[in-house]
Design a protein around this motif. Structure first.
Motif, PDB file in Angstrom:
ATOM      1  N   LYS A  36      -4.080   3.033  -2.692  1.00  9.41           N
ATOM      2  CA  LYS A  36      -3.692   2.361  -1.409  1.00  9.41           C
ATOM      3  C   LYS A  36      -4.765   3.286  -0.283  1.00  9.41           C
ATOM      4  N   GLN A 101      -1.625   3.569   9.873  1.00  7.51           N
ATOM      5  CA  GLN A 101      -0.377   3.140   9.970  1.00  7.51           C
ATOM      6  C   GLN A 101      -0.026   2.282  10.874  1.00  7.51           C
ATOM      7  N   THR A 104      -1.101  -0.990  10.170  1.00  7.56           N
ATOM      8  CA  THR A 104      -0.748  -1.512   8.846  1.00  7.56           C
ATOM      9  C   THR A 104       0.723  -2.216   9.148  1.00  7.56           C
ATOM     10  N   LYS A 116      -6.627  -4.926  10.373  1.00  9.11           N
ATOM     11  CA  LYS A 116      -6.137  -4.495   9.262  1.00  9.11           C
ATOM     12  C   LYS A 116      -7.240  -4.732   8.179  1.00  9.11           C
ATOM     13  N   LYS A 120      -9.841  -1.520   6.373  1.00 10.69           N
ATOM     14  CA  LYS A 120      -9.840  -1.278   5.077  1.00 10.69           C
ATOM     15  C   LYS A 120     -11.331  -1.467   4.526  1.00 10.69           C
ATOM     16  N   GLU A 223       6.817   0.937   3.319  1.00 11.40           N
ATOM     17  CA  GLU A 223       6.072   0.977   4.756  1.00 11.40           C
ATOM     18  C   GLU A 223       6.972   1.672   5.673  1.00 11.40           C
TER      19      GLU A 223
END
Length: 303
Positions: A36, A101, A104, A116, A120, A223
């Motif tokens: 992740k 977070q 996310t 988002k 990444k 989550e």
């Protein structure tokens, strides 16, 4: 004083062992599985915390310098510089973890949802910027730290048995303090803002879920568990940071370091690197499942 030092050594040992375990786990996940994005952040944070404990406790560099017969002045400059770099990386990476977070778990209709995929995609670039920023930001420590000689003659502020801060101009001292504090206050402010946002999101989600499934107990999603873990880490970090800041500020203003105060300050500095891996290990289902599998395999061998 000796009992306080024993507690400090125990804390440092626990921090190193817990972070080493977590570091090996993240390396295993990153190399062998699809990690992740948060694993990459946590892996760096774990490495930084290992370095903080080893450098701050004079565990790593002292033996290296002694084996190479390197002078005390160079040792002090290198140790203080690397420690400041790692301390800066700790607050920056913790802030990044909090931001990631928050992005996310943000709803798809929110403004943060647009970041988002970008977050990444550019994660490696963000890591690079954070490292370059902290490596350059802490260079002033090279010029104002040296080997300890005699406090009464040189007006040095002794901070360890062999190292001290050298006298500096009040303007430079004030400017350095202002810039460093501004950076930390900004990052802590971002962490508190994202934490507040995450609490609001979790509260809304829980209220909606209870409204739709009033007869079913609320199940913790991955989550939600990850968010609660990061919230706990951020809150603990902020508390430890400000306690450390108060002691450091008082010592700097008085230009005097007491061995007991220095030991207490180290205890607080090690608190976050010690608690962080323990919280992450206890809250990550992958680690719990892995440990259960190892335990069951060992049980089968002896039966």
């Amino acid at each position: 004083m000796s009992s306080l030092r024993n507690v400090l050594y125990f804390q440092a040992g626990l921090a190193v062992l817990a972070n080493m375990f977590l570091l090996f786990f993240y390396i295993f996940i990153i190399l062998g599985h699809r990690p992740k994005p948060s694993d990459l952040i946590s892996c760096q944070l774990t490495f930084v915390h290992i370095m903080i404990v080893l450098i701050g406790g004079d565990i790593l560099l002292t033996d290296v310098f002694e084996s190479l017969n390197i002078g005390n002045d160079f040792k002090c400059k290198t140790t203080f510089y690397l420690f400041r770099v790692m301390r800066g990386l700790s607050i920056c990476i913790t802030c990044l973890l909090s931001i990631f977070q928050a992005v996310t778990i943000s709803p798809n209709t929110s403004l943060l949802a647009n970041f988002k995929q970008k977050l990444k995609k550019y994660m490696i670039h963000i890591f690079l910027c954070i490292w370059v920023f902290n490596l350059s930001f802490s260079t002033n420590r090279i010029f104002y730290v040296g080997g300890f000689t005699n406090v009464s003659e040189t007006n040095q502020m002794r901070v360890t048995k062999s190292c001290s801060l050298l006298p500096m101009n009040y303007i430079i001292r004030g400017l350095t303090f202002t810039i460093s504090t501004s950076r930390d206050v900004f990052l802590v402010g971002v962490m508190l803002t994202t934490s507040t946002y995450m609490v609001i999101i979790l509260f809304r989600h829980q209220r909606q879920y209870k409204h739709l499934h009033s007869d079913i107990h609320l199940q913790d999603s991955p989550e939600k568990r990850a968010t609660q873990t990061i919230l706990l880490l951020v809150i603990f970090f902020v508390i430890m940071y400000w306690l450390d800041f108060i002691i450091s500020f008082t010592s700097d203003m008085l230009w005097r370091y007491n061995p007991v105060i220095l030991t207490v300050q180290k205890f607080m500095m090690y608190a976050y690197p010690t608690i962080t891996p323990l919280v992450q290990i206890s809250s990550d289902n992958r680690i719990i499942i892995m440990l259960k599998n190892l335990k069951s395999k060992q049980h089968q061998r002896f039966t």
